[in-house]
Design an enzyme around this catalytic site. Structure first.
Site, short mmCIF file in Angstrom:
data_model
loop_
_atom_site.label_atom_id
_atom_site.label_comp_id
_atom_site.label_asym_id
_atom_site.label_seq_id
_atom_site.Cartn_x
_atom_site.Cartn_y
_atom_site.Cartn_z
N TYR A 1 2.30 -2.21 41.89
CA TYR A 1 3.27 -1.67 40.94
C TYR A 1 2.58 -1.24 39.64
CZ TYR A 1 7.00 -1.56 37.48
OH TYR A 1 7.85 -1.18 36.47
N LYS B 1 2.36 2.67 38.10
CA LYS B 1 2.84 3.08 36.78
C LYS B 1 1.70 3.62 35.91
CE LYS B 1 7.23 2.38 37.11
NZ LYS B 1 8.20 3.47 36.92
#
EC number: 1.1.1.330
Length: 389
Positions: A239, A243
């Site tokens: 994750y 990002k």
């Protein structure tokens, strides 16, 4: 422009005054050139910090809200919002409708989209369209369906890339299920890029036509980032990397589309309350979606806490101050920050596993750890309690 000129004037004034002070130190106090040079470096460094901090305060607390008339507000322009059925995405759609934009909603749950579209149409007196798709499948049909709807929309000026997914709980990378890895990248990266590649040309075309008729002046693409992408986040490695990828992609896209009069910004957020997160109580550091989106849309074009980056904004006041403090002190890539993040997420993982064990013993399934929850089309705001980053 006035704000930028004032900021530059402030910097020039500090430099000029510093030069006069240093000259006086050499002439009247007999300091060596080396000592004065070192002092100058220190003063210049402090001056930059002061200017940066003042800029944060101006961005967050002083400057007036962004004017959306140049983006086509109340002039028939459309805004496209992904991940629009809940949380932050839902609030983006509502507030853009209130600003006079027609709204095209994209998310997974058709019933929620239908209800939201009706609400916006009634309250804001604008047109709405919606499309229910599951972008975790990365199906070509998804993008064909988006194109079909776009063909019915005459003018698009805004895209909100809000769709996002994280890990079910903090998990070491080597133990992360392959399906979870795939879904995070498919939703956070592939879907965002493919949707932008479909809609950005429509925005460019719409802006050209609008500028020719003086209807409106520019377009806007906002992509939701995260402190998880700002700071390396162990146990949420995939994750965090997804990002961080969006940060560089969005910044590069900002340069490419600037000549086309399209503003591109990455929006950095800390934790925001949501139904799935079970963080229902707001605090100074945790706003609700309405508070966060209000801050974001009010400060488009301003860096907030992201003073060290271009085409990036950390708009909510407490997030902005935290971002600025980390960036200006230990640094976002420091080992200290990574170590703190690691310890925090180890603790969160332990608590999450204990909770799962209690629920399993009691015969109660954890809704956040089901396949649907892990693989679903979640908005960035629908972070579970593990996403305290």
């Amino acid at each position: 422009m006035v704000y930028v000129n004032a900021k530059n004037y402030f910097c020039d004034s500090i430099i000029n005054n510093t030069d006069r002070v240093l000259s006086a130190l050499i002439k009247y106090h007999g300091l060596s050139i080396i000592a004065v040079f070192l002092l100058a470096i220190g003063l210049f460094h402090v001056a930059l910090k002061v200017v940066s901090y003042v800029a944060v305060l101006l961005d967050v607390f002083v400057l007036p809200p962004t004017n959306y008339l140049p983006y086509g507000s109340q002039r028939g322009a459309w805004a496209v919002v992904t991940g629009a059925s809940d949380g932050i995405g839902k609030e983006y759609a509502r507030q853009l409708g209130l600003r006079g934009f027609n709204v095209f909603l994209i998310s997974r749950t058709e019933s929620k989209l239908r209800e939201l579209a009706q609400e916006i149409a009634e309250k804001s007196k604008v047109e709405t369209k919606f499309l229910a798709i599951d972008v975790s499948t990365d199906s070509p049909q998804n993008y064909k369906d988006i194109e079909t709807v776009l063909e019915t929309i005459p003018s698009v000026s805004i895209l909100i890339n809000n769709v996002g997914l994280s890990h079910s709980i903090p998990t070491p990378f080597l133990e992360t299920p392959p399906a979870e890895l795939h879904n995070i990248i498919a939703i956070n990266n592939l879907a965002t890029l493919k949707i932008t590649q479909l809609i950005a040309p429509k925005i460019v075309e719409s802006v050209k036509e609008a500028r020719a008729t003086k209807k409106f002046q520019k377009g806007l693409i906002l992509t939701m980032g995260s402190f998880g992408g700002l700071l390396p986040t162990p146990l949420l490695a995939t994750y965090s990397g997804s990002k961080a990828f969006l940060q560089h992609w969005s910044n590069a896209l900002a340069v490419e589309l600037a000549p086309e009069h399209v503003d591109v910004e990455l929006v950095v957020s800390y934790l925001v309350t949501s139904a799935m997160s079970k963080v229902r109580k707001t605090s100074a550091l945790i706003p609700n979606p309405k508070q966060f989106v209000t801050a974001t849309l009010s400060s488009v074009g301003r860096a907030g806490g992201a003073q060290e980056k271009f085409a990036t904004s950390t708009p909510y006041w407490s997030h902005a101050l935290l971002h600025w403090w980390i960036a200006q002190t230990v640094g976002v890539f420091s080992k200290l920050v990574a170590g703190f993040n690691y310890k925090m997420h180890v603790d969160i993982r332990k608590r999450a596993l204990k909770k799962q064990a209690r629920q399993a013993a009691g015969g109660v399934a954890d809704p956040k750890n089901t396949t649907a929850a892990r693989e679903g089309y979640a908005t960035e705001s629908l972070k579970n309690e593990t996403l305290k980053h």
